[in-house]
Design a protein around this motif. Structure first.
Motif, PDB file in Angstrom:
ATOM      1  N   ASP A  76       1.158   9.435   0.630  1.00 41.85           N
ATOM      2  CA  ASP A  76       0.898   9.677   2.051  1.00 41.85           C
ATOM      3  C   ASP A  76       0.466  11.110   2.342  1.00 41.85           C
ATOM      4  OD1 ASP A  76       1.423   7.092   2.821  1.00 41.85           O
ATOM      5  OD2 ASP A  76       3.536   7.455   3.265  1.00 41.85           O
ATOM      6  N   TRP A  77       0.861  12.063   1.485  1.00 37.07           N
ATOM      7  CA  TRP A  77       0.571  13.471   1.737  1.00 37.07           C
ATOM      8  C   TRP A  77      -0.810  13.897   1.199  1.00 37.07           C
ATOM      9  CZ3 TRP A  77       4.129  11.418  -1.533  1.00 37.07           C
ATOM     10  CH2 TRP A  77       3.938  11.613  -2.897  1.00 37.07           C
ATOM     11  N   ASN A 125      -6.295  10.733  -3.074  1.00 41.07           N
ATOM     12  CA  ASN A 125      -5.636   9.588  -3.694  1.00 41.07           C
ATOM     13  C   ASN A 125      -6.536   8.943  -4.747  1.00 41.07           C
ATOM     14  OD1 ASN A 125      -2.905   8.269  -2.786  1.00 41.07           O
ATOM     15  ND2 ASN A 125      -3.704   9.261  -0.944  1.00 41.07           N
ATOM     16  N   PHE A 174      -5.813  10.501   6.125  1.00 46.07           N
ATOM     17  CA  PHE A 174      -4.599  10.247   5.356  1.00 46.07           C
ATOM     18  C   PHE A 174      -4.252   8.762   5.453  1.00 46.07           C
ATOM     19  CE2 PHE A 174      -4.454  14.759   6.183  1.00 46.07           C
ATOM     20  CZ  PHE A 174      -3.956  15.282   4.985  1.00 46.07           C
ATOM     21  N   PRO A 175      -3.544   8.211   4.462  1.00 43.58           N
ATOM     22  CA  PRO A 175      -3.230   6.781   4.479  1.00 43.58           C
ATOM     23  C   PRO A 175      -2.589   6.304   5.776  1.00 43.58           C
ATOM     24  CG  PRO A 175      -2.726   7.678   2.329  1.00 43.58           C
ATOM     25  CD  PRO A 175      -3.111   8.842   3.204  1.00 43.58           C
ATOM     26  N   GLY A 176      -1.743   7.132   6.380  1.00 41.03           N
ATOM     27  CA  GLY A 176      -1.076   6.736   7.616  1.00 41.03           C
ATOM     28  C   GLY A 176      -2.013   6.551   8.789  1.00 41.03           C
ATOM     29  N   GLN A 177      -3.237   7.023   8.661  1.00 40.51           N
ATOM     30  CA  GLN A 177      -4.231   6.888   9.728  1.00 40.51           C
ATOM     31  C   GLN A 177      -5.091   5.637   9.564  1.00 40.51           C
ATOM     32  OE1 GLN A 177      -5.846  10.901   8.871  1.00 40.51           O
ATOM     33  NE2 GLN A 177      -5.387  11.393  11.014  1.00 40.51           N
ATOM     34  N   SER A 180       0.823  -1.206   0.000  1.00 38.46           N
ATOM     35  CA  SER A 180       0.000   0.000   0.000  1.00 38.46           C
ATOM     36  C   SER A 180       0.858   1.257   0.000  1.00 38.46           C
ATOM     37  CB  SER A 180      -0.926   0.013   1.215  1.00 38.46           C
ATOM     38  OG  SER A 180      -0.179  -0.063   2.422  1.00 38.46           O
ATOM     39  N   GLU A 181       2.204   1.110  -0.035  1.00 39.29           N
ATOM     40  CA  GLU A 181       3.091   2.263  -0.135  1.00 39.29           C
ATOM     41  C   GLU A 181       2.936   2.971  -1.478  1.00 39.29           C
ATOM     42  OE1 GLU A 181       7.050   1.003   0.706  1.00 39.29           O
ATOM     43  OE2 GLU A 181       6.617   0.444   2.780  1.00 39.29           O
ATOM     44  N   ARG A 191      -5.883   0.492   3.748  1.00 40.00           N
ATOM     45  CA  ARG A 191      -5.038   1.124   2.716  1.00 40.00           C
ATOM     46  C   ARG A 191      -5.116   0.350   1.407  1.00 40.00           C
ATOM     47  NH1 ARG A 191      -1.511   1.863   7.170  1.00 40.00           N
ATOM     48  NH2 ARG A 191      -0.222   0.082   6.539  1.00 40.00           N
TER      49      ARG A 191
END
Length: 280
Positions: A104-105, A111, A146-149, A99-100, A155
């Protein structure tokens, strides 16, 4: 025992699916002196879900990359609805294992609409696409995160939504659930079965998991061990959906697939000068 059938052409569906027919014809892929794939031929019907299965390093991901237009074949041809694959194309959506691949921003919504925005779709169209495909993967409530959340499974669902928002006719998936824990993977497999039915896309799905292939595929193509990997056998999956891997027909198919793959693994070991019996 379930009988494998060779890679005969499949009829194109006429039920209104948006998927495209894919033809792989005598494809060879080489990287310098290394012969990765040799003489692969497959016909994939519009709207079909085909799984590529085989030993590690057999060229499954390499063949998928060629279908995506990332790798140019040394010989042979790849076509989508008769048009040659000459490079990356919006009609060919790629879902990666990691999922990278998400930005991320950017928020989840940003996205998902990134591709449509780059192609000049209006803001109203972008909003409608985001709502449609985030709803399809059950993440409309996460649009502003955001993806990191998000969890790993969430993701991956965003990545699937982003690909589908581009409205491709063919979705290429490279072990998209391979990095997930067992429970999340099971949920994602169930979701994928639903998504493919709703979207109507043609799907080519790489996996090393036999049960995953049985749960999802219309047909399973088994590749030989590399180098110079080819198609060993192709099995139709004649099981009602939703599927149960404990079904006797599924057990029979699993036995046949394990036999084919085990035979290729033993062959690869012998080619390396190893004795499979001694390793046991």
């Amino acid at each position: 025992m379930t009988k494998a059938i060779q890679a005969d052409p499949m009829p194109t569906r006429t039920d209104g699916t948006r998927g495209a027919a894919v033809r792989v014809e005598e494809v060879d892929i080489r990287f310098g002196s290394f012969h990765a794939v040799q003489g692969v031929s497959l016909d994939i019907a519009a709207g079909e879900f085909l799984c590529l299965l085989g030993p590690s390093g057999c060229g499954k991901s390499t063949l998928l990359s060629a279908l995506a237009g990332f790798v140019e074949p040394y010989a042979g041809s790849l076509t989508v609805d008769g048009a040659p694959v000459t490079g990356p194309d919006p009609e060919l959506g790629m879902v990666f294992q990691s999922s990278e691949a998400l930005f991320d921003w950017l928020t989840v919504r940003q996205n998902v609409v990134f591709g449509p925005r780059m192609r000049g779709r209006s803001r109203a169209e972008q909003s409608a696409l985001a709502d449609e495909y985030l709803g399809l993967v059950g993440l409309r409530h996460c649009a502003d995160r955001f993806p990191g959340q998000l969890s790993g499974g969430m993701r991956q669902r965003v990545q699937i939504a982003r690909v589908l928002a581009g409205e491709p006719s063919v979705v290429l998936m490279d072990e998209p659930f391979g990095a997930l824990d067992a429970q999340t993977r099971q949920v994602m497999q169930e979701e994928m079965d639903r998504i493919r039915r709703v979207s109507g896309c043609t799907v080519v799905f790489v996996t090393h998991d036999i049960d995953e292939a049985i749960l999802l595929a219309d047909r399973i193509a088994v590749m030989t061990a590399g180098p110079a990997a080819s198609i060993k056998s192709v099995y139709p999956v004649d099981l009602p959906r939703p599927r149960d891997v404990t079904d006797p027909t599924a057990a029979e198919l699993r036995h046949s697939l394990r036999g084919d793959i085990g035979e290729e693994v033993r062959k690869a070991l012998r080619d390396q000068g190893l004795d499979p019996e001694e390793i046991r």
